[in-house]
Design a protein around this motif. Sequence first.
Motif, PDB file in Angstrom:
ATOM      1  N   GLU A 175      30.125 -13.743  58.428  1.00  0.00           N
ATOM      2  CA  GLU A 175      30.094 -13.620  59.889  1.00  0.00           C
ATOM      3  C   GLU A 175      29.416 -12.312  60.300  1.00  0.00           C
ATOM      4  O   GLU A 175      29.922 -11.561  61.124  1.00  0.00           O
ATOM      5  CB  GLU A 175      31.508 -13.693  60.474  1.00  0.00           C
ATOM      6  CG  GLU A 175      32.179 -15.042  60.284  1.00  0.00           C
ATOM      7  CD  GLU A 175      33.519 -15.114  60.987  1.00  0.00           C
ATOM      8  OE1 GLU A 175      34.312 -14.153  60.819  1.00  0.00           O
ATOM      9  OE2 GLU A 175      33.765 -16.077  61.716  1.00  0.00           O
ATOM     10  N   ALA A 176      28.286 -12.047  59.675  1.00  0.00           N
ATOM     11  CA  ALA A 176      27.590 -10.790  59.921  1.00  0.00           C
ATOM     12  C   ALA A 176      26.092 -10.983  59.749  1.00  0.00           C
ATOM     13  O   ALA A 176      25.624 -11.980  59.181  1.00  0.00           O
ATOM     14  CB  ALA A 176      28.093  -9.707  58.968  1.00  0.00           C
ATOM     15  N   ALA A 177      25.347 -10.011  60.251  1.00  0.00           N
ATOM     16  CA  ALA A 177      23.897 -10.004  60.104  1.00  0.00           C
ATOM     17  C   ALA A 177      23.467  -8.610  59.689  1.00  0.00           C
ATOM     18  O   ALA A 177      24.117  -7.613  60.023  1.00  0.00           O
ATOM     19  CB  ALA A 177      23.233 -10.393  61.427  1.00  0.00           C
ATOM     20  N   PHE A 178      22.362  -8.543  58.940  1.00  0.00           N
ATOM     21  CA  PHE A 178      21.765  -7.269  58.579  1.00  0.00           C
ATOM     22  C   PHE A 178      20.541  -7.055  59.460  1.00  0.00           C
ATOM     23  O   PHE A 178      19.678  -7.933  59.565  1.00  0.00           O
ATOM     24  CB  PHE A 178      21.392  -7.250  57.096  1.00  0.00           C
ATOM     25  CG  PHE A 178      22.588  -7.161  56.191  1.00  0.00           C
ATOM     26  CD1 PHE A 178      23.177  -5.940  55.934  1.00  0.00           C
ATOM     27  CD2 PHE A 178      23.123  -8.308  55.616  1.00  0.00           C
ATOM     28  CE1 PHE A 178      24.284  -5.845  55.102  1.00  0.00           C
ATOM     29  CE2 PHE A 178      24.227  -8.233  54.788  1.00  0.00           C
ATOM     30  CZ  PHE A 178      24.814  -6.992  54.536  1.00  0.00           C
ATOM     31  N   LEU A 185      25.835  -5.660  61.194  1.00  0.00           N
ATOM     32  CA  LEU A 185      26.304  -6.083  62.513  1.00  0.00           C
ATOM     33  C   LEU A 185      27.269  -7.243  62.337  1.00  0.00           C
ATOM     34  O   LEU A 185      26.868  -8.347  61.953  1.00  0.00           O
ATOM     35  CB  LEU A 185      25.119  -6.493  63.392  1.00  0.00           C
ATOM     36  CG  LEU A 185      25.452  -7.027  64.792  1.00  0.00           C
ATOM     37  CD1 LEU A 185      26.112  -5.943  65.648  1.00  0.00           C
ATOM     38  CD2 LEU A 185      24.198  -7.563  65.477  1.00  0.00           C
ATOM     39  N   HIS A 186      28.561  -7.007  62.619  1.00  0.00           N
ATOM     40  CA  HIS A 186      29.573  -8.056  62.495  1.00  0.00           C
ATOM     41  C   HIS A 186      29.635  -8.867  63.783  1.00  0.00           C
ATOM     42  O   HIS A 186      29.279  -8.386  64.859  1.00  0.00           O
ATOM     43  CB  HIS A 186      30.943  -7.442  62.180  1.00  0.00           C
ATOM     44  CG  HIS A 186      31.955  -8.451  61.733  1.00  0.00           C
ATOM     45  ND1 HIS A 186      32.833  -9.055  62.598  1.00  0.00           N
ATOM     46  CD2 HIS A 186      32.212  -8.975  60.499  1.00  0.00           C
ATOM     47  CE1 HIS A 186      33.596  -9.897  61.927  1.00  0.00           C
ATOM     48  NE2 HIS A 186      33.241  -9.874  60.662  1.00  0.00           N
ATOM     49  N   VAL A 187      30.119 -10.090  63.661  1.00  0.00           N
ATOM     50  CA  VAL A 187      30.175 -10.977  64.818  1.00  0.00           C
ATOM     51  C   VAL A 187      31.038 -10.396  65.937  1.00  0.00           C
ATOM     52  O   VAL A 187      30.779 -10.628  67.132  1.00  0.00           O
ATOM     53  CB  VAL A 187      30.698 -12.372  64.390  1.00  0.00           C
ATOM     54  CG1 VAL A 187      32.160 -12.286  63.948  1.00  0.00           C
ATOM     55  CG2 VAL A 187      30.528 -13.376  65.519  1.00  0.00           C
ATOM     56  N   VAL A 202      16.996  -7.215  68.661  1.00  0.00           N
ATOM     57  CA  VAL A 202      18.265  -6.905  69.316  1.00  0.00           C
ATOM     58  C   VAL A 202      18.348  -5.401  69.551  1.00  0.00           C
ATOM     59  O   VAL A 202      17.733  -4.610  68.829  1.00  0.00           O
ATOM     60  CB  VAL A 202      19.469  -7.369  68.467  1.00  0.00           C
ATOM     61  CG1 VAL A 202      19.556  -8.879  68.412  1.00  0.00           C
ATOM     62  CG2 VAL A 202      19.383  -6.789  67.057  1.00  0.00           C
ATOM     63  N   VAL A 203      19.100  -5.004  70.565  1.00  0.00           N
ATOM     64  CA  VAL A 203      19.349  -3.591  70.844  1.00  0.00           C
ATOM     65  C   VAL A 203      20.762  -3.274  70.359  1.00  0.00           C
ATOM     66  O   VAL A 203      21.737  -3.902  70.808  1.00  0.00           O
ATOM     67  CB  VAL A 203      19.204  -3.274  72.340  1.00  0.00           C
ATOM     68  CG1 VAL A 203      19.473  -1.790  72.593  1.00  0.00           C
ATOM     69  CG2 VAL A 203      17.812  -3.647  72.826  1.00  0.00           C
ATOM     70  N   VAL A 204      20.863  -2.330  69.438  1.00  0.00           N
ATOM     71  CA  VAL A 204      22.151  -2.019  68.809  1.00  0.00           C
ATOM     72  C   VAL A 204      22.394  -0.519  68.822  1.00  0.00           C
ATOM     73  O   VAL A 204      21.460   0.279  68.919  1.00  0.00           O
ATOM     74  CB  VAL A 204      22.203  -2.531  67.352  1.00  0.00           C
ATOM     75  CG1 VAL A 204      22.204  -4.049  67.297  1.00  0.00           C
ATOM     76  CG2 VAL A 204      21.036  -1.962  66.543  1.00  0.00           C
ATOM     77  N   LYS A 227      27.557   6.439  51.390  1.00  0.00           N
ATOM     78  CA  LYS A 227      27.391   6.054  49.987  1.00  0.00           C
ATOM     79  C   LYS A 227      26.396   4.893  49.895  1.00  0.00           C
ATOM     80  O   LYS A 227      25.253   5.025  50.267  1.00  0.00           O
ATOM     81  CB  LYS A 227      28.742   5.747  49.359  1.00  0.00           C
ATOM     82  CG  LYS A 227      29.661   6.956  49.333  1.00  0.00           C
ATOM     83  CD  LYS A 227      31.001   6.662  48.699  1.00  0.00           C
ATOM     84  CE  LYS A 227      31.882   7.911  48.702  1.00  0.00           C
ATOM     85  NZ  LYS A 227      33.210   7.660  48.141  1.00  0.00           N
ATOM     86  N   THR A 228      26.850   3.720  49.420  1.00  0.00           N
ATOM     87  CA  THR A 228      25.928   2.606  49.217  1.00  0.00           C
ATOM     88  C   THR A 228      25.832   1.686  50.423  1.00  0.00           C
ATOM     89  O   THR A 228      25.060   0.728  50.404  1.00  0.00           O
ATOM     90  CB  THR A 228      26.374   1.772  47.999  1.00  0.00           C
ATOM     91  OG1 THR A 228      27.692   1.269  48.237  1.00  0.00           O
ATOM     92  CG2 THR A 228      26.381   2.626  46.736  1.00  0.00           C
ATOM     93  N   LYS A 229      26.589   1.961  51.464  1.00  0.00           N
ATOM     94  CA  LYS A 229      26.627   1.076  52.626  1.00  0.00           C
ATOM     95  C   LYS A 229      25.698   1.572  53.719  1.00  0.00           C
ATOM     96  O   LYS A 229      25.536   2.771  53.915  1.00  0.00           O
ATOM     97  CB  LYS A 229      28.060   0.973  53.166  1.00  0.00           C
ATOM     98  CG  LYS A 229      29.051   0.376  52.184  1.00  0.00           C
ATOM     99  CD  LYS A 229      30.437   0.294  52.782  1.00  0.00           C
ATOM    100  CE  LYS A 229      31.434  -0.300  51.793  1.00  0.00           C
ATOM    101  NZ  LYS A 229      32.809  -0.359  52.363  1.00  0.00           N
ATOM    102  N   GLY A 230      25.115   0.617  54.434  1.00  0.00           N
ATOM    103  CA  GLY A 230      24.262   0.966  55.561  1.00  0.00           C
ATOM    104  C   GLY A 230      25.086   1.285  56.794  1.00  0.00           C
ATOM    105  O   GLY A 230      26.324   1.228  56.786  1.00  0.00           O
ATOM    106  N   ALA A 231      24.409   1.611  57.887  1.00  0.00           N
ATOM    107  CA  ALA A 231      25.090   1.963  59.134  1.00  0.00           C
ATOM    108  C   ALA A 231      25.809   0.748  59.719  1.00  0.00           C
ATOM    109  O   ALA A 231      25.350  -0.390  59.587  1.00  0.00           O
ATOM    110  CB  ALA A 231      24.078   2.504  60.132  1.00  0.00           C
ATOM    111  N   ARG A 232      26.942   0.995  60.370  1.00  0.00           N
ATOM    112  CA  ARG A 232      27.673  -0.053  61.080  1.00  0.00           C
ATOM    113  C   ARG A 232      27.152  -0.085  62.510  1.00  0.00           C
ATOM    114  O   ARG A 232      27.050   0.958  63.181  1.00  0.00           O
ATOM    115  CB  ARG A 232      29.178   0.236  61.057  1.00  0.00           C
ATOM    116  CG  ARG A 232      30.046  -0.880  61.602  1.00  0.00           C
ATOM    117  CD  ARG A 232      30.118  -2.033  60.658  1.00  0.00           C
ATOM    118  NE  ARG A 232      30.957  -3.106  61.207  1.00  0.00           N
ATOM    119  CZ  ARG A 232      32.205  -3.330  60.817  1.00  0.00           C
ATOM    120  NH1 ARG A 232      32.739  -2.574  59.861  1.00  0.00           N
ATOM    121  NH2 ARG A 232      32.902  -4.310  61.332  1.00  0.00           N
ATOM    122  N   LEU A 233      26.826  -1.291  63.012  1.00  0.00           N
ATOM    123  CA  LEU A 233      26.164  -1.429  64.309  1.00  0.00           C
ATOM    124  C   LEU A 233      27.033  -2.194  65.300  1.00  0.00           C
ATOM    125  O   LEU A 233      27.941  -2.940  64.920  1.00  0.00           O
ATOM    126  CB  LEU A 233      24.825  -2.155  64.140  1.00  0.00           C
ATOM    127  CG  LEU A 233      23.846  -1.610  63.095  1.00  0.00           C
ATOM    128  CD1 LEU A 233      22.627  -2.506  63.001  1.00  0.00           C
ATOM    129  CD2 LEU A 233      23.451  -0.181  63.440  1.00  0.00           C
TER     130      LEU A 233
END
Length: 636
Positions: free
Chosen positions: A78-81, A92-94, A126-128, A136-142
């Motif tokens: 339920e997410a998109a990169f 980007l989570h739903v 999209v505008v985020v 660490k190994t994770k990208g930014a949370r949007l």
Amino acid sequence: MRKQVLVSVDRGETRVALMEATGKPAAPRGRSRSRAKTTTTPSDGWRVAELYFERRGNRSIVGNIYKGRVDNVLPGLEAAFVDIGLDKNGFLHVDEIVMPGVEVARRGRGGKGKTIGELLKPGQEVVVQVVKDPLKTKGARLSMELTIAGRYMVYTPTGEGIGVSKRLDDKERERLRKEARGLDLKGGGAIVRTAAQGAKREDFERELQYLFKLHEVLDKRVEAATAPAMVFQEADLSVRVVRDIFSADFEKAVVDDEQQHHRLVSFFSRTAPELVERVELWQESKPLFEAFDVDKEIEGLLSKRVDLPSGGYLLIDYAEALTVIDVNSGSFVGRGKQARLEDTITRTNLEAADEVVRQLRLRDIGGIIVIDFIDMARAKNRDTVLKTLRKALDEDRTKTFTAEISKLGLVEMTRQNVTEGVREIITRPCPTCHGEGVIKSEDTMAIEFERRLREVGSRAKRATEAFLVQMNPRVSTKFTGEGARMLHALEEETGKVFHFEGSEGLPLDHFQITMEGSRKDIEERAIPFREGDEVLVQIVEPHMYEVDDAVAKIDGYIISVVNGGRFVGEKKLVRIEEAGRTAAVATLVDGGPPAEPGKDGESGGDEDSLESKPRRRGRRGGRRRSAVKAEATPSE
């Protein structure tokens, strides 16, 4: 609680410290001849509560707004990169998707509304906004729910209604609701911040005009930009922190940089003119953070141990998924003759509860946190400790959730992890242990290398007589120490001769065969000195058996210095009298009786045992010394 903010700006980084009053009177730091005069420092009566760092080229991106492009949609998560122009795609989570007039199927709503696969498609723009830094190994949370922060309010263009911070008391929240009622939000929403305590309606109206202008600029940039691109950048550290926390409780903000002082004054002139006079420029010769003892606090952040006032202490251990804080009684044994164990434990835990929260804020520790308090028998005492912990957390601006204390004294809690903490910013993983905190010991490496040398010797050509092996001297000493028993056994088993070279700068696990060939060729390169060489050495320790002699070491090579005992710790020029594979005997160039060669049938063995065996004195007061053999054969 009285507070103040310190802002220190250097060429490479900006540091901000939030100071809180300790509630104790300022203690005198020194006393002059006149008893009536005492001196204090600015840090008296204050302690560091929170620290923030920002370095050039490595700024936090929380609050930045990007025009991005959907790279991949994963219905199972339920997410998109989303590609926002950084090294890693944002997540980007739903639950963070906001589209005007569209109902989104969020978790817990029974599947009502559109799914993420129906809302977003690969390649869609999209505008985020970033709500959490890449860690660490994770990208930014949007998030698609954009916010524009001001001093008193946070404007949400896609929101609705007006909310008030829950950190304010009920009476102040109700007053602020009345002041903000009926404000024209132009179809959006707003949140009244904690810093708005005491604010009037005119303060909100003035700030809203400023926020509306920022939103207009944002819309124009979004329209003109080509994804992926940043269209709005959050304010720098000093403005951001002071904007978010500076309120009526703060006595002043002290800045040690003229340019940054001007920026803060300009910001408050637009948002809170009544606070401009509280922004001061530090003009003393002593550095700001040194004057307030902040530098000492920063150094302490690297230590795992934190001492408590009574004599107990905390141990803070960091793991990949959580942080563990262990409470220990240490040297605290209670107070008074009637002190009981339960009272001693409870007092230690109460001190620990306050200090734990302080360390969480100072180090900006986030994620799952487990606190191991000392076991308490009474439920009443456990409740008291938990209340103390939660009360201390009231001063923490970061979102936290605390579970009940267990019978074992464990408290599980979570703390929102938004940016890297101070520890992560000012340190890097150890290149030797790679962050594990332990490395293999010299004994372990010597055993492993013995196996490798045994294999090397067994596979070598018959014409090869000797090898030159490069390793750390602390490891090679395991082979050559104690009469070189380990080395002799290896040479007898393989039928080969091994010489060692290397320096202290080599890692303990370094192993390399640098030369192989005849024994004569290897010895010419391996033995660093020859008889008659004069060498400047650092005399490091007394000789083990001869009280008048001393020992110098050069990359593991041992030099016994005759009559050098009184020069331990000094550098001296010595002359090599006899040199062997791993050890030599030398005399002082500037004096001392000459060394006598072994005689009367006395043979002290080989040179590998020069320091490990005692050397007997002659009958006439002279010195008899073990003769150094030029070669050591496997049969020795």
